[in-house]
Design an enzyme around this catalytic site. Sequence first.
Site, PDB file in Angstrom:
ATOM      1  N   ASN A  53       0.852  -1.193   0.000  1.00 57.61           N
ATOM      2  CA  ASN A  53       0.000   0.000   0.000  1.00 57.61           C
ATOM      3  C   ASN A  53       0.885   1.239   0.000  1.00 57.61           C
ATOM      4  O   ASN A  53       2.101   1.140   0.035  1.00 57.61           O
ATOM      5  CB  ASN A  53      -0.942  -0.024   1.211  1.00 57.61           C
ATOM      6  N   GLY A  82       0.451   0.817  17.215  1.00 52.46           N
ATOM      7  CA  GLY A  82       0.430   0.146  15.899  1.00 52.46           C
ATOM      8  C   GLY A  82       0.039   1.147  14.831  1.00 52.46           C
ATOM      9  O   GLY A  82      -1.132   1.396  14.580  1.00 52.46           O
ATOM     10  N   CYS A  83       1.056   1.731  14.207  1.00 49.75           N
ATOM     11  CA  CYS A  83       0.792   2.757  13.203  1.00 49.75           C
ATOM     12  C   CYS A  83       0.995   2.193  11.792  1.00 49.75           C
ATOM     13  O   CYS A  83       0.698   2.838  10.797  1.00 49.75           O
ATOM     14  CB  CYS A  83       1.744   3.916  13.463  1.00 49.75           C
ATOM     15  N   ASP A 135      -3.919  -6.434   5.206  1.00 52.69           N
ATOM     16  CA  ASP A 135      -4.926  -7.274   5.869  1.00 52.69           C
ATOM     17  C   ASP A 135      -4.943  -8.670   5.251  1.00 52.69           C
ATOM     18  O   ASP A 135      -5.332  -9.633   5.893  1.00 52.69           O
ATOM     19  CB  ASP A 135      -6.301  -6.620   5.755  1.00 52.69           C
ATOM     20  N   PHE A 174      -4.321   2.559  14.983  1.00 50.26           N
ATOM     21  CA  PHE A 174      -4.678   3.592  14.010  1.00 50.26           C
ATOM     22  C   PHE A 174      -5.715   3.030  13.051  1.00 50.26           C
ATOM     23  O   PHE A 174      -5.713   1.828  12.768  1.00 50.26           O
ATOM     24  CB  PHE A 174      -3.434   4.045  13.224  1.00 50.26           C
ATOM     25  N   LYS A 232     -13.428  -1.304  15.514  1.00 52.14           N
ATOM     26  CA  LYS A 232     -12.054  -1.869  15.497  1.00 52.14           C
ATOM     27  C   LYS A 232     -11.439  -1.822  16.880  1.00 52.14           C
ATOM     28  O   LYS A 232     -10.748  -2.749  17.300  1.00 52.14           O
ATOM     29  CB  LYS A 232     -11.168  -1.086  14.525  1.00 52.14           C
ATOM     30  N   ASP A 270      -3.533 -10.472  12.654  1.00 48.41           N
ATOM     31  CA  ASP A 270      -3.731  -9.091  13.102  1.00 48.41           C
ATOM     32  C   ASP A 270      -2.774  -8.834  14.269  1.00 48.41           C
ATOM     33  O   ASP A 270      -2.975  -9.314  15.382  1.00 48.41           O
ATOM     34  CB  ASP A 270      -5.190  -8.872  13.527  1.00 48.41           C
ATOM     35  N   ILE A 271      -1.716  -8.099  13.981  1.00 49.77           N
ATOM     36  CA  ILE A 271      -0.638  -7.920  14.970  1.00 49.77           C
ATOM     37  C   ILE A 271      -1.152  -7.197  16.212  1.00 49.77           C
ATOM     38  O   ILE A 271      -0.974  -7.659  17.342  1.00 49.77           O
ATOM     39  CB  ILE A 271       0.543  -7.130  14.346  1.00 49.77           C
TER      40      ILE A 271
HETATM   41  O1  C5P Z   1      -8.255  -3.214  10.507  1.00 48.71           O
HETATM   42  P1  C5P Z   1      -7.340  -2.120  10.080  1.00 48.71           P
HETATM   43  O2  C5P Z   1      -6.259  -2.588   9.170  1.00 48.71           O
HETATM   44  O3  C5P Z   1      -7.994  -0.870   9.608  1.00 48.71           O
HETATM   45  O4  C5P Z   1      -6.694  -1.725  11.498  1.00 48.71           O
HETATM   46  C1  C5P Z   1      -5.727  -0.777  11.641  1.00 48.71           C
HETATM   47  C2  C5P Z   1      -4.931  -1.020  12.912  1.00 48.71           C
HETATM   48  O5  C5P Z   1      -4.631  -2.411  13.072  1.00 48.71           O
HETATM   49  C3  C5P Z   1      -3.609  -0.334  12.845  1.00 48.71           C
HETATM   50  O6  C5P Z   1      -3.235   0.009  14.154  1.00 48.71           O
HETATM   51  C4  C5P Z   1      -2.702  -1.412  12.256  1.00 48.71           C
HETATM   52  O7  C5P Z   1      -1.362  -1.178  12.570  1.00 48.71           O
HETATM   53  C5  C5P Z   1      -3.253  -2.659  12.918  1.00 48.71           C
HETATM   54  N1  C5P Z   1      -3.133  -3.902  12.128  1.00 48.71           N
HETATM   55  C6  C5P Z   1      -2.270  -4.901  12.544  1.00 48.71           C
HETATM   56  N2  C5P Z   1      -2.188  -6.077  11.842  1.00 48.71           N
HETATM   57  C7  C5P Z   1      -2.952  -6.283  10.742  1.00 48.71           C
HETATM   58  C8  C5P Z   1      -3.835  -5.280  10.308  1.00 48.71           C
HETATM   59  C9  C5P Z   1      -3.893  -4.094  11.009  1.00 48.71           C
HETATM   60  O8  C5P Z   1      -1.581  -4.720  13.536  1.00 48.71           O
HETATM   61  N3  C5P Z   1      -2.845  -7.417  10.091  1.00 48.71           N
END
Ligand code: C5P
Length: 413
Positions: A216, A279-280, A285, A331, A347, A313-314
């Site tokens: 992205n 988590g920025c 996804d 974020f 979220k 999802d970290i």
């Molecule tokens: O669900 P979405 O991607 O919009 O969520 C955003 C938040 O989740 C951000 O803080 C992003 O760093 C974290 N995230 C994550 N691992 C993922 C997807 C999103 O940590 N696989």
Amino acid sequence: MSNLKNKNILVGISGGIAAYKVPDLVRRLRKKGAEVRIIMTELAKSFVTPLVLQAISGYPVLQNQNGIIIDRNQKESFIQHIDLGKWADLILLVPATADLLARINIGMANDLLTATCLASCKRIAVVPSMNTQMYQASTTQKNINELRKRGILIWGPNDGEQICGEYGFGRMLEPIQIINLISNLFQYDQDMKGIRVAITAGPTQEKFDSIRFLSNYSSGKMGFAIAQAASERGAKVTLISGPVHLETPPCVKRIDVINSLEMYEEVKKIVENQDIFIGCAAVSDYKPERQYLEEKFKSNLKKIKLTLVKNIDIIRSVGKMIKNRPYTVGFAAEINSEDLISNAHVKKINKNLDLICANNISLKNHGFHTEGNSLYLIWSKERVDFLPYDLKIRISHQLLSKVLLDYEKKNRR
Ligand code: C5P
């Protein structure tokens, strides 16, 4: 009370005509309660004498002595360029000539001043002063941009009449302006000292053949700005970053990763020892189900079927930790502004976060690759704060002030 009280300011003077204003600056710093030590380059001594500066600062001025950097007057082990860098809360280069900017940029250490800058991870602020042509020269501009990218602060120059009779940018800021900037810098006054903060930033790249990947447009600028702001406030910062083109902020430990699995593994290694996790990162996804790493899709195929599977999802794994869970901030980059807050709130609940910061990336000058941002801080359905549009570094400081308050409240319970 002045927020400069007991702050250690290392003033580095290089050989520009504006050096005659430095005694006034030092006098004002000391009046505000700051401790000042001074290093001069050889040429600077032609514009202002060490004796004047010694009288005003109350300490002998430090100079090059045939390249010797052990100060015989101090205890044996005092190594000037190392220990001065540790002592300083701020290294202020004033006036900074084109020559000094160039030397700092390429990492030269051929005098006490440049060696000290190279050996320190403390904040450096540069106050340029030079003839306007020299300032506008592309090499000087390139040096300034490089320094800025590294997190070095560039203050000024002012516009106006120059000593050489020309008009334009190149005049050193006035001492009172410099004092105000230093004061602003210390407004957060090491309020995160000792707090361990981990931040993820940038995009991830999910390979699907040997040369192609899904990713992205995330530039990493927001996460890097938060890392810089936290580090400026004394936090111990670890930044786990996807592939970006950004310099590491001073004093920040950076771990580079490529894909989401690597990011997850690195987060897992350190997260139990963190106080705050932010988590920025724009983590993909989805990732390709199969990685055709040894192969390359043929370009003459009419159709390629790529199956994507949900990524780990970290931040959710951090938010749901049972033991040693850090205070967790996520974020949410949203496109549809109407449902922005309710989407982000869902979220926040799903990922068990303390706070989610939502922004509308479809707005002009917001989100990916931009220098500024505005943020909704969603604490609960009822409590939403709004941080209006500002530079990412300033937004980061505002965010951290609010996070710190809530973190301390929860930790006291
Ligand atoms: O669900 P979405 O991607 O919009 O969520 C955003 C938040 O989740 C951000 O803080 C992003 O760093 C974290 N995230 C994550 N691992 C993922 C997807 C999103 O940590 N696989």
